[in-house]
Scaffold this motif. Structure first.
Motif, PDB file in Angstrom:
ATOM      1  N   VAL A 185       0.865  -1.191   0.000  1.00 51.48           N
ATOM      2  CA  VAL A 185       0.000   0.000   0.000  1.00 51.48           C
ATOM      3  C   VAL A 185       0.896   1.234   0.000  1.00 51.48           C
ATOM      4  O   VAL A 185       1.846   1.326   0.779  1.00 51.48           O
ATOM      5  CB  VAL A 185      -0.941   0.028   1.218  1.00 51.48           C
ATOM      6  N   GLN A 186       0.593   2.177  -0.864  1.00 53.05           N
ATOM      7  CA  GLN A 186       1.385   3.406  -0.955  1.00 53.05           C
ATOM      8  C   GLN A 186       0.941   4.393   0.124  1.00 53.05           C
ATOM      9  O   GLN A 186      -0.257   4.512   0.409  1.00 53.05           O
ATOM     10  CB  GLN A 186       1.243   3.991  -2.360  1.00 53.05           C
ATOM     11  N   TYR A 187       1.902   5.097   0.720  1.00 56.33           N
ATOM     12  CA  TYR A 187       1.626   5.845   1.951  1.00 56.33           C
ATOM     13  C   TYR A 187       0.555   6.936   1.846  1.00 56.33           C
ATOM     14  O   TYR A 187      -0.088   7.246   2.852  1.00 56.33           O
ATOM     15  CB  TYR A 187       2.922   6.392   2.559  1.00 56.33           C
ATOM     16  N   ARG A 210      -3.169  -0.249  -8.076  1.00 54.62           N
ATOM     17  CA  ARG A 210      -1.768   0.065  -7.832  1.00 54.62           C
ATOM     18  C   ARG A 210      -0.917  -1.133  -7.435  1.00 54.62           C
ATOM     19  O   ARG A 210       0.283  -1.156  -7.721  1.00 54.62           O
ATOM     20  CB  ARG A 210      -1.657   1.163  -6.761  1.00 54.62           C
ATOM     21  N   TRP A 211      -1.488  -2.119  -6.744  1.00 58.22           N
ATOM     22  CA  TRP A 211      -0.689  -3.288  -6.371  1.00 58.22           C
ATOM     23  C   TRP A 211      -0.951  -4.448  -7.335  1.00 58.22           C
ATOM     24  O   TRP A 211      -0.049  -5.185  -7.705  1.00 58.22           O
ATOM     25  CB  TRP A 211      -0.992  -3.707  -4.930  1.00 58.22           C
ATOM     26  N   LEU A 212      -2.172  -4.664  -7.714  1.00 56.00           N
ATOM     27  CA  LEU A 212      -2.601  -5.602  -8.760  1.00 56.00           C
ATOM     28  C   LEU A 212      -2.695  -7.062  -8.312  1.00 56.00           C
ATOM     29  O   LEU A 212      -3.545  -7.804  -8.809  1.00 56.00           O
ATOM     30  CB  LEU A 212      -1.675  -5.518  -9.992  1.00 56.00           C
ATOM     31  N   TYR A 213      -1.840  -7.517  -7.406  1.00 56.81           N
ATOM     32  CA  TYR A 213      -1.852  -8.932  -7.022  1.00 56.81           C
ATOM     33  C   TYR A 213      -3.150  -9.302  -6.305  1.00 56.81           C
ATOM     34  O   TYR A 213      -3.767  -8.484  -5.627  1.00 56.81           O
ATOM     35  CB  TYR A 213      -0.652  -9.251  -6.130  1.00 56.81           C
ATOM     36  N   LEU A 220       3.681   1.749   3.488  1.00 58.46           N
ATOM     37  CA  LEU A 220       5.096   2.122   3.410  1.00 58.46           C
ATOM     38  C   LEU A 220       5.549   2.582   2.028  1.00 58.46           C
ATOM     39  O   LEU A 220       6.549   3.288   1.913  1.00 58.46           O
ATOM     40  CB  LEU A 220       5.980   0.923   3.812  1.00 58.46           C
ATOM     41  N   ASN A 221       4.825   2.213   0.996  1.00 56.51           N
ATOM     42  CA  ASN A 221       5.371   2.339  -0.348  1.00 56.51           C
ATOM     43  C   ASN A 221       5.332   3.760  -0.901  1.00 56.51           C
ATOM     44  O   ASN A 221       4.519   4.585  -0.498  1.00 56.51           O
ATOM     45  CB  ASN A 221       4.634   1.407  -1.297  1.00 56.51           C
ATOM     46  N   THR A 222       6.199   3.987  -1.874  1.00 53.75           N
ATOM     47  CA  THR A 222       6.279   5.264  -2.588  1.00 53.75           C
ATOM     48  C   THR A 222       5.089   5.420  -3.531  1.00 53.75           C
ATOM     49  O   THR A 222       4.666   4.442  -4.151  1.00 53.75           O
ATOM     50  CB  THR A 222       7.557   5.298  -3.452  1.00 53.75           C
ATOM     51  N   PRO A 223       4.535   6.626  -3.668  1.00 53.31           N
ATOM     52  CA  PRO A 223       3.474   6.828  -4.665  1.00 53.31           C
ATOM     53  C   PRO A 223       3.956   6.406  -6.058  1.00 53.31           C
ATOM     54  O   PRO A 223       5.078   6.737  -6.454  1.00 53.31           O
ATOM     55  CB  PRO A 223       3.203   8.337  -4.599  1.00 53.31           C
ATOM     56  N   VAL A 263     -12.530  -1.462 -13.822  1.00 54.01           N
ATOM     57  CA  VAL A 263     -12.034  -2.829 -13.660  1.00 54.01           C
ATOM     58  C   VAL A 263     -11.940  -3.177 -12.183  1.00 54.01           C
ATOM     59  O   VAL A 263     -12.218  -4.308 -11.780  1.00 54.01           O
ATOM     60  CB  VAL A 263     -10.664  -2.978 -14.350  1.00 54.01           C
ATOM     61  N   GLU A 264     -11.577  -2.203 -11.367  1.00 50.43           N
ATOM     62  CA  GLU A 264     -11.499  -2.414  -9.923  1.00 50.43           C
ATOM     63  C   GLU A 264     -12.846  -2.881  -9.368  1.00 50.43           C
ATOM     64  O   GLU A 264     -12.897  -3.794  -8.530  1.00 50.43           O
ATOM     65  CB  GLU A 264     -11.070  -1.117  -9.227  1.00 50.43           C
ATOM     66  N   ASP A 265     -13.943  -2.280  -9.824  1.00 55.18           N
ATOM     67  CA  ASP A 265     -15.277  -2.691  -9.376  1.00 55.18           C
ATOM     68  C   ASP A 265     -15.507  -4.178  -9.633  1.00 55.18           C
ATOM     69  O   ASP A 265     -16.034  -4.909  -8.782  1.00 55.18           O
ATOM     70  CB  ASP A 265     -16.366  -1.892 -10.106  1.00 55.18           C
TER      71      ASP A 265
END
Length: 371
Positions: free
Chosen positions: A90-92, A120-123, A145-148, A336-338
């Motif tokens: 997850v991006q911060y 953003r992560w996709l998995y 923790l992750n970078t945008p 697509v997220e939906d």
């Protein structure tokens, strides 16, 4: 190899690895694992608990790796009354979605939307779901923790020096580029994908990787400094942890405490520099998901079918390339997220109903038995 969520599986401390030379070739080093020195997760948990931070590496798509992570979290929980879980995935900027989920303000599906998981992560979230659900049950803070993605993408295009002031402000002030061994390792990774390590593209790739590592270490350190009574388990890809090059050394620099590194299985010949502990355990597989057999993409008009798989469930009922999906099981879908969130628990042979729009006007209903 993967560890189930129980505590009886074997772990190998690096003290169990001996390095010897053969009689036939005195220049050849062979690492030997003394099986009688194997430990259980339960037996080494007190040692893990003494550390401020434990990093547990993963191969993102290996379900057993995530069960290993959960097992370590569960075993540390009685020792760490105040603990947090740091997440690469997850991006911060999307921390609020995690906070609201743990607080019970939103459900799992809304958390996935707020953290933009499938964008953003996709998995497959199911790989990680047991960890999230345990954290919510135990009220353990989840820390993004992750970078945008926008920043790492910009670095890949223009390098760190090419960032504008506002973009640079989203990264840690210090990004250490002095580790020659880490650079050499990333050169090898880059070359495996057909890139040239002496190119400008590699330099930007290298800088993006460093920004990624430094940001994750920085976000973890900020939480620890703000909450000094807390301990943290950090979950991230093993490439960010091996040989302590990525997150571990950069976090240690910030908190003045050496974190413990735990990796799943063996990648090459194990050495004391690779990790503090290696996990050995039975394989675990994620249950098969139900699939429609299509590729999708977001467009201004909605979710477009960009390709149908030959012989797939959707092709069997006549779905075509360029059809727009407007509804799934009677619910309107816009992205697509939906669809991915709605299909998260779908199983093979399950029946779903789609409403599609063909050629911009014709509305068609289809009932599909998932593959």
């Amino acid at each position: 190899m993967a560890l189930s969520a129980c505590s009886s599986n074997l772990m190998m401390p690096q003290s169990a690895v001996s390095s010897v030379k053969t009689n036939s070739d005195t220049s050849r080093h062979i690492n030997v694992i003394a099986l009688k020195n194997m430990s259980t997760l339960t037996s080494i948990t007190p040692q893990l608990a003494q550390s401020k931070v434990v990093l547990v590496g993963e191969s993102h798509t290996t379900y057993g790796d995530h069960l290993n992570q959960l097992a370590i979290i569960k075993n540390l929980r009685p020792h760490w009354k105040q603990m947090a879980i740091g997440l690469e995935f997850v991006q911060y900027p999307f921390q609020q979605g995690l906070d609201d989920y743990i607080a019970g303000k939103i459900d799992q599906e809304e958390m996935l939307r707020k953290t933009k998981w499938y964008e953003r992560w996709l998995y497959d979230y199911r790989l990680y779901r047991p960890i999230f659900e345990y954290a919510k049950q135990q009220k353990i803070p989840l820390i993004a923790l992750n970078t945008p993605r926008e920043i790492t993408k910009r670095i890949s295009n223009v390098g760190i020096k090419g960032l504008n002031k506002a973009e640079r402000a989203q990264l840690p002030q210090q990004i250490d580029q002095s580790n020659k061994r880490y650079r050499k390792k990333l050169e090898a990774v880059y070359s495996q994908h057909g890139g040239k390590s002496r190119s400008k593209k590699f330099e930007r790739f290298y800088q993006a990787q460093l920004a990624w590592d430094e940001t994750m270490a920085d976000q973890a350190a900020k939480f620890i400094h703000k909450n000094p009574s807390y301990h943290m388990v950090i979950l991230a890809g093993r490439g960010h942890m091996e040989d302590r090059h990525g997150i571990p050394s950069r976090l240690q620099r910030r908190i003045n405490s050496k974190p413990i590194v735990v990796l799943n299985g063996v990648n090459g010949s194990p050495s004391a520099s690779q990790a503090d502990y290696l996990l050995f355990s039975p394989e675990s597989k994620l249950p098969k998901a139900g699939k429609m057999g299509i590729f999708m993409k977001d467009t201004a008009k909605g979710v477009l079918i960009s390709k149908t798989m030959k012989g797939g469930a959707s092709a069997k009922v006549g779905l075509k390339k360029d059809d727009l999906i407007s509804h799934l099981d009677g619910n309107k879908v816009s992205t697509v997220e939906d669809i991915k969130i709605s299909m998260m628990n779908a199983k093979p042979k399950q029946i779903v109903k789609l409403t599609i729009i063909r050629s911009g006007k014709q509305k068609i209903s289809k009932t599909i038995a998932l593959d």
